[in-house]
Design an enzyme around this catalytic site. Sequence first.
Site, mmCIF file in Angstrom:
data_model
loop_
_atom_site.group_PDB
_atom_site.id
_atom_site.type_symbol
_atom_site.label_atom_id
_atom_site.label_comp_id
_atom_site.label_asym_id
_atom_site.label_seq_id
_atom_site.Cartn_x
_atom_site.Cartn_y
_atom_site.Cartn_z
ATOM 1 N N ASP A 14 0.811 -1.217 0.000
ATOM 2 C CA ASP A 14 0.000 0.000 0.000
ATOM 3 C C ASP A 14 0.845 1.268 0.000
ATOM 4 O OD1 ASP A 14 -2.080 -1.806 0.175
ATOM 5 O OD2 ASP A 14 -3.217 -0.582 1.586
ATOM 6 N N SER B 46 -5.156 5.328 5.365
ATOM 7 C CA SER B 46 -4.114 4.425 5.834
ATOM 8 C C SER B 46 -4.135 4.401 7.353
ATOM 9 C CB SER B 46 -2.751 4.925 5.346
ATOM 10 O OG SER B 46 -1.707 4.308 6.063
ATOM 11 N N CYS C 200 5.048 -2.386 8.520
ATOM 12 C CA CYS C 200 5.431 -1.059 9.008
ATOM 13 C C CYS C 200 5.100 -0.898 10.490
ATOM 14 C CB CYS C 200 4.751 0.014 8.175
ATOM 15 S SG CYS C 200 5.293 -0.017 6.453
ATOM 16 N N GLU D 294 -6.714 4.692 -0.425
ATOM 17 C CA GLU D 294 -6.373 5.352 0.841
ATOM 18 C C GLU D 294 -5.915 6.781 0.595
ATOM 19 O OE1 GLU D 294 -4.983 1.483 3.467
ATOM 20 O OE2 GLU D 294 -3.470 2.874 2.737
ATOM 21 N N CYS E 272 1.105 -8.057 5.394
ATOM 22 C CA CYS E 272 0.725 -6.672 5.128
ATOM 23 C C CYS E 272 -0.753 -6.501 4.797
ATOM 24 C CB CYS E 272 1.634 -6.090 4.060
ATOM 25 S SG CYS E 272 3.311 -5.825 4.713
ATOM 26 N N ASP E 273 -1.094 -5.278 4.474
ATOM 27 C CA ASP E 273 -2.447 -4.736 4.599
ATOM 28 C C ASP E 273 -3.594 -5.615 4.116
ATOM 29 O OD1 ASP E 273 -0.877 -2.709 5.449
ATOM 30 O OD2 ASP E 273 -1.814 -1.151 4.266
ATOM 31 N N LYS E 274 -3.643 -5.950 2.838
ATOM 32 C CA LYS E 274 -4.801 -6.698 2.322
ATOM 33 C C LYS E 274 -4.554 -8.198 2.319
ATOM 34 C CE LYS E 274 -6.381 -2.702 1.802
ATOM 35 N NZ LYS E 274 -5.148 -2.091 2.309
#
Length: 557
Positions: free
Chosen positions: A78, A468, A192, A442, A119-121
């Site tokens: 992202d 985000s 992150c 985002e 990570c995100d998704k």
Amino acid sequence: MRSDMIKKGFDKAPHRSLLKATGLKDEDFDKPFIAICNSFIEIIPGHKHLNEFGKLVKEAVRAAGMVPFEFNTIGVDDGIAMGHIGMRYSLPSREIIADSVETVVNAHWFDGMICIPNCDKITPGMMMAALRINIPTVFVSGGPMAAGKTSKGEVVDLSSVFEGVGAYQSGKISEEELKDIEDHGCPSCGSCSGMFTANSMNCLCEVLGLALPGNGSILAIDPRREELIKEAAEKLKVLIERDIKPRDIVTEEAIDDAFALDMAMGGSTNTVLHTLALAHEAGLDYDMSRIDAVSRRVPHLCKVSPASNWHMEDIDRAGGISAILKEMSRKEGVLHLDRITATGQTLRENIAHAEIKDKEVIHSLENPHSEEGGLRILKGNLAKDGAVIKSGATEVKRFEGPCVIFNSQDEALAGIMLGKVKKGDVVVIRYEGPRGGPGMPEMLAPTSAIAGMGLGADVALLTDGRFSGASRGISVGHISPEAAAGGTIALLEQGDIVCIDVEERLLEVRISDEELDKRKKEWKRPEPKVKTGWLGRYAQMVTSANTGAVLKVPNFD
């Protein structure tokens, strides 16, 4: 065993022959077949180390007397996809991940699964697949990144770099200072380092009970994560023997508890979107009003970056997610402690020996940051189906001002950089929802630019897109219905007065119902931004943010 479908009986001789070509022996056909669902991708720092990680998982599965088969999913970073067309692909990638995991696992009749997201998704996509497939599953993520330090000793992370761009643009820091932040913001592999979306979802995965204690906070480079891998393989074998499946674990009560942790930590607003999607996959009727009820009874105990200078390594040092849950459990009615988890034990048993080791990082119930949770659900004539604000990342609880309207993120970022946004304004970025984006991108670049310019407490931002987990300030997202669906946000005009009241959970535009009705009759839906390819199909199938932005199945009747 489920895998007997492809390995037992004379008629499965061709299947066994093919499997022997992969290196299997006759004795392996009496063992459980385990899918190792990895997500190794070199361009994503949170996944760069997962190739070696996957090897360790396979070794642990073999040591537990089972047969591992590894495959990888796609993924989108992202941060790298931020601020351009790549961000349109981020949320849709969640659906591709879920579908691809379902495809591989169901086509090959695995008995169990270990998922390695980070990570995100990727994490929610795999979780959605696990609930859809519903075979015994354990998650063990790649772990958080450590925070960085500049040459001056300042603690920094990815949000520092994004905000550094705005600070440089407004002349607050030099190019050399920006380069220093850039060079040290992301010092290692891992997700992150703040309470951004990836870490939020990995922490929630632990609370839901799909991952083991420690999954959310143990750093990617910490040797204890290897011990977590070994334990995951052993626990998976127990889950298979006891036939404990994801839908046995992810109940309405488990989702309540996941949101309770989210409120206590002030997690990413994206957790609302993803967890509603998980509820959908689990066949549960769970809506935003229930999230709001959780928010009202859970105190905000931790402030992690971007809300403070604490990072996931500090949470881990202070006792981890288990310590937060143990503290929360002291308040009656907050957690459901007797539900089953991936350890084969209850949540109560999982956190029995946890304790807070640093009360500056994890506050006690007697000394919360606030009496209510770090996320709030807002409603009003501007968000009839709801909107989300990360209330723990702003000290401003009420904001009213004229709106400055942009019809895309690119238009907004250019306007912010050109000084079109002033103190007291409400920035509106619309036609960026699930359908309108498409992909509900985002808004980290605009929020970071505003914060970097020193306007974080003086400018609000509203969008039907997402934020985000690194965003902070007066940022209201997920506004539903979205502009592309004719929601009120599409009817706003320059200068309309908008009121955001966090305590009252209110989001309103100060115009009459009659005027809104008049504007609605005059409104015309813009042409879709994308009509072909995956994004074109996605825009036609995706549902609203308030239902998790899942894809609707066509009615064949």
